[in-house]
Write a protein that holds these residues in place. Structure first.
Motif, PDB file in Angstrom:
ATOM      1  N   ARG A 116       0.739  -1.172   0.239  1.00  0.00           N
ATOM      2  CA  ARG A 116      -0.007  -0.195  -0.013  1.00  0.00           C
ATOM      3  C   ARG A 116       0.884   1.336  -0.072  1.00  0.00           C
ATOM      4  O   ARG A 116       0.559   2.179  -0.631  1.00  0.00           O
ATOM      5  N   ALA A 117       1.888   1.225   1.022  1.00  0.00           N
ATOM      6  CA  ALA A 117       2.699   2.479   0.860  1.00  0.00           C
ATOM      7  C   ALA A 117       3.431   3.035  -0.251  1.00  0.00           C
ATOM      8  O   ALA A 117       3.357   4.066  -0.461  1.00  0.00           O
TER       9      ALA A 117
ATOM     10  N   SER B 161       2.443   2.916  -3.088  1.00  0.00           N
ATOM     11  CA  SER B 161       1.416   3.081  -4.285  1.00  0.00           C
ATOM     12  C   SER B 161       1.216   4.645  -4.406  1.00  0.00           C
ATOM     13  O   SER B 161       0.844   5.196  -5.614  1.00  0.00           O
ATOM     14  N   SER B 162       1.554   5.618  -3.501  1.00  0.00           N
ATOM     15  CA  SER B 162       1.247   7.024  -3.752  1.00  0.00           C
ATOM     16  C   SER B 162       2.121   7.757  -2.608  1.00  0.00           C
ATOM     17  O   SER B 162       2.446   7.184  -1.458  1.00  0.00           O
TER      18      SER B 162
ATOM     19  N   ASP C   3       0.587  10.209  -0.513  1.00  0.00           N
ATOM     20  CA  ASP C   3      -0.254  10.009   0.553  1.00  0.00           C
ATOM     21  C   ASP C   3      -0.128   8.756   1.260  1.00  0.00           C
ATOM     22  O   ASP C   3      -0.230   8.693   2.785  1.00  0.00           O
ATOM     23  N   GLU C   4      -0.171   7.722   0.728  1.00  0.00           N
ATOM     24  CA  GLU C   4       0.075   6.529   1.613  1.00  0.00           C
ATOM     25  C   GLU C   4       1.411   6.333   2.229  1.00  0.00           C
ATOM     26  O   GLU C   4       1.607   6.032   3.409  1.00  0.00           O
ATOM     27  N   TYR C   5       2.412   6.675   1.653  1.00  0.00           N
ATOM     28  CA  TYR C   5       3.756   6.683   1.950  1.00  0.00           C
ATOM     29  C   TYR C   5       3.751   7.694   3.048  1.00  0.00           C
ATOM     30  O   TYR C   5       4.633   7.160   4.340  1.00  0.00           O
TER      31      TYR C   5
ATOM     32  N   ALA D  50       0.092   7.772   5.585  1.00  0.00           N
ATOM     33  CA  ALA D  50      -0.729   6.579   5.728  1.00  0.00           C
ATOM     34  C   ALA D  50      -2.119   6.802   5.143  1.00  0.00           C
ATOM     35  O   ALA D  50      -3.149   6.040   5.806  1.00  0.00           O
ATOM     36  N   GLY D  51      -2.284   7.469   4.155  1.00  0.00           N
ATOM     37  CA  GLY D  51      -3.596   7.542   3.434  1.00  0.00           C
ATOM     38  C   GLY D  51      -4.678   8.716   4.129  1.00  0.00           C
ATOM     39  O   GLY D  51      -5.670   8.733   4.015  1.00  0.00           O
TER      40      GLY D  51
ATOM     41  N   ARG E 251      -6.067   8.211   7.107  1.00  0.00           N
ATOM     42  CA  ARG E 251      -7.390   7.526   7.809  1.00  0.00           C
ATOM     43  C   ARG E 251      -7.075   6.870   8.930  1.00  0.00           C
ATOM     44  O   ARG E 251      -7.929   5.826   9.315  1.00  0.00           O
TER      45      ARG E 251
ATOM     46  N   THR F  13       2.496   3.978   6.950  1.00  0.00           N
ATOM     47  CA  THR F  13       1.521   2.759   7.283  1.00  0.00           C
ATOM     48  C   THR F  13       2.497   1.761   8.286  1.00  0.00           C
ATOM     49  O   THR F  13       1.820   1.322   9.078  1.00  0.00           O
TER      50      THR F  13
ATOM     51  N   SER G 222      -1.741  12.526   9.612  1.00  0.00           N
ATOM     52  CA  SER G 222      -2.287  11.089   9.281  1.00  0.00           C
ATOM     53  C   SER G 222      -3.417  10.873   9.755  1.00  0.00           C
ATOM     54  O   SER G 222      -4.154   9.819   9.432  1.00  0.00           O
TER      55      SER G 222
END
Lengths: 476, 71
Positions: free
Chosen positions: A25-26, A28-29, A31-33, A36-37, A39, A173, A252
């Motif tokens: 997941r991390a 992939s973008s 924001d994720e890295y 953590a998106g 969320r 994440t 985050s």
């Protein structure tokens, strides 16, 4: 020491596994890295925040500091962190979460758009956090020496490789997941050890009276000029709202309310951890091991003396957890200062794979430099990294808080506050100008004065900027 | 004008938050008064006890302000 080593091996393998799982997941973008998106829920973020702050300094260092310099000095320093959480929750958390970017540098360059800010802030972050990371690595190293019987250097390399690996591939994440595990482990071990000590040796009041009767300096305000107590308190109270690894946790959170609530819950858990250690384990350690040459080893000596191998193994894992939960967040923040803040424009033009490579590379670069610096570790880790954090506090607190809350804060004032705060802090810290006060006690007011002078004399901020900043306050 | 008004602490920060923040800051200031450095309770200087209380007081005051405001 086989049991202890197996337990620690399992723990480290678990961290790497989490990093690998999170990497899907991390990577992939952005924001994720980095966040953590956005969320992360309240309870998870609170435990992760507590774990990020409760470093090796908060288990090894808090007890070492109390042992060497007394309970009042130690509580002055660590209570500053708790007050800092309060200031952060009220004055910056909701606003920064609404801002919705990735780092404190993002906010400061938005508020004060100038190359000095864009480059100086990440440089300060890298310098201060390298010091912070080195101090954490010392805690990991001496723990392994005392409780696992392996050489300091071996422990250092092992711990570094593991945490750099899961941070570099798993981003925020992986850090969030590992921090929750690590925070829980820390609380269970410290509070569990304290309960065991109370059942075996007597109440905290008994332990405290015994220790202070034989060693009255444990409870006295004698070790430093009082301005040093105040200085450490102010450093942490003003660092928490702007310190990058805490700010990234705020960013985050799933929403502004979750950001504020998780800060408050984190400080409650942190308070329990510190008070338990200071009022139970430190008095016992002072009585049992009165002549330690390295005070930072008091907790490890208690564990080695009183507990069986399984608990000692868990204690090593808890100290490593404390070290790694902070160091991983520091490493990510440090890495973001390079890959996002300084190289952001260049990296933005790269392919997704190229961006991931830069993020991973910067994490490994910082981690390896810190590892080499940690081969010659400093004494009293808490004081050492507090000095580094003071640089961030002196330079970033005023521009951030004034930038959010003072309508006259402008580009001139922001740059002046940043530069003057940092310069005066360093000059006083290095003793170039001996003034007899803690550096932060001088640097922070100087930064505020520079901001006000710049704000009054410089060009007024545009209406558009004021409206954009005003919008960050939302429903406050 | 809207932005300028939005950026002043007294006008934007909620009353509950301001009170909790003021209590925390006031307790911090009082804790460092010279009067608390020498006297001891249970072998620990009053400054140490004041800090210990603040470590609990600050998060509790913040939580009360935050959760009270949400209701």
């Amino acid at each position: 020491m086989l049991v202890e080593r197996v337990l620690v091996g399992l723990y480290l393998a678990g961290c790497i596994t989490i990093g690998i799982i999170a990497s899907r997941r991390a990577l992939s973008s952005r924001d994720e890295y980095w966040v953590a998106g956005r969320r992360v829920g309240t309870a998870v973020n609170a435990m992760a925040l507590m774990a990020s702050l409760a470093s090796g300094g908060s288990i090894i260092g808090v007890m070492g500091l109390a042992y060497a310099q007394g309970i009042p000095a130690t509580l002055a320093l660590f209570t500053g962190s708790v007050v800092g959480f309060s200031i952060a929750a009220f004055l910056v958390a909701g606003q920064l979460r609404r801002f919705g970017k990735y780092t404190i540098t993002d906010f400061l360059t938005f508020r004060y758009p100038h190359p000095i800010v864009a480059y100086l802030v990440p440089i300060f972050i890298v310098v201060a956090f390298l010091i912070y990371i080195v101090a954490q690595l010392k805690a990991a190293g001496i723990t392994a020496v005392v409780l696992l019987g392996i050489p300091y250097e071996t422990a250092l390399v092992l711990a570094c490789v593991v945490f750099i690996a899961y941070v570099s591939i798993g981003g925020m994440t992986a850090i969030t997941w590992t921090d929750v595990v690590q925070g829980t482990l820390m609380l269970v071990i410290v509070v569990g050890a304290a309960v065991f000590v109370v059942l075996r040796e007597g109440s905290p009041a008994t332990l405290l009276v015994q220790a202070t009767s034989s060693y009255p300096e444990l409870g006295q305000v004698t070790q430093h000029p009082v301005s040093m107590y105040l200085g450490n308190f102010i450093i942490w109270a003003t660092a928490i709202p702007v310190i990058p690894h805490i700010v990234m946790r705020v960013l985050s959170a799933k929403d502004p309310v979750a950001a504020k609530l998780s800060l408050n819950l984190a400080m409650l858990a942190f308070g329990v951890l510190i008070l338990t250690a200071v009022f139970t384990l430190v008095p016992l350690g002072k009585t049992m091991f009165p002549g330690l040459t390295d005070p930072d080893q008091v907790f490890l000596n208690i564990m080695a003396e009183l507990f069986p191998p399984v608990v000692r193994g868990a204690a090593v894992a808890a100290v490593l957890a404390a070290v790694m939960s902070t160091t991983d967040a520091l490493l990510l923040a440090c890495s973001s200062a390079i890959a996002h803040d300084i190289l952001g424009v260049v990296v933005g033009r790269m392919s997704s794979r190229g961006q991931s490579a830069v993020r991973i590379g910067s994490a490994w670069g910082i981690g390896v430099v810190a590892m080499f610096l940690a081969l010659s570790p400093p004494d009293l880790i808490t004081e050492f990294y507090t000095a580094g954090v003071g640089l961030l506090s002196a330079s970033l607190f005023v521009p951030t808080v004034f930038g959010l809350w003072w309508s006259k804060a402008n580009l001139t004032g922001g740059i002046a506050a940043l530069v003057v705060g940092a310069a005066i802090y360093v000059v006083v810290l290095l003793g170039v100008v001996p003034i007899g006060y803690a550096p932060i006690v001088v640097a922070l007011p100087a930064s505020a004065i520079a901001m006000m002078v710049g704000g009054i004399l410089g060009a007024a901020e545009t209406e558009a900027m004021l409206n954009r900043v005003g919008a960050l306050h939302g429903g406050a | 004008m809207r932005g300028a008004q939005a950026m002043s602490v007294p006008s934007r920060i909620r009353r509950r938050d301001l009170v909790a923040l003021a209590v925390t800051v006031l307790w911090s200031v009082v804790s460092f008064l010279p009067a608390w450095r020498e006297p001891e309770l249970g072998g620990v200087a009053i400054l140490g006890w004041m800090m210990a209380v603040l470590m609990v007081l600050a998060p509790v005051a913040s939580l009360i302000a935050l959760l009270g405001g949400r209701r």
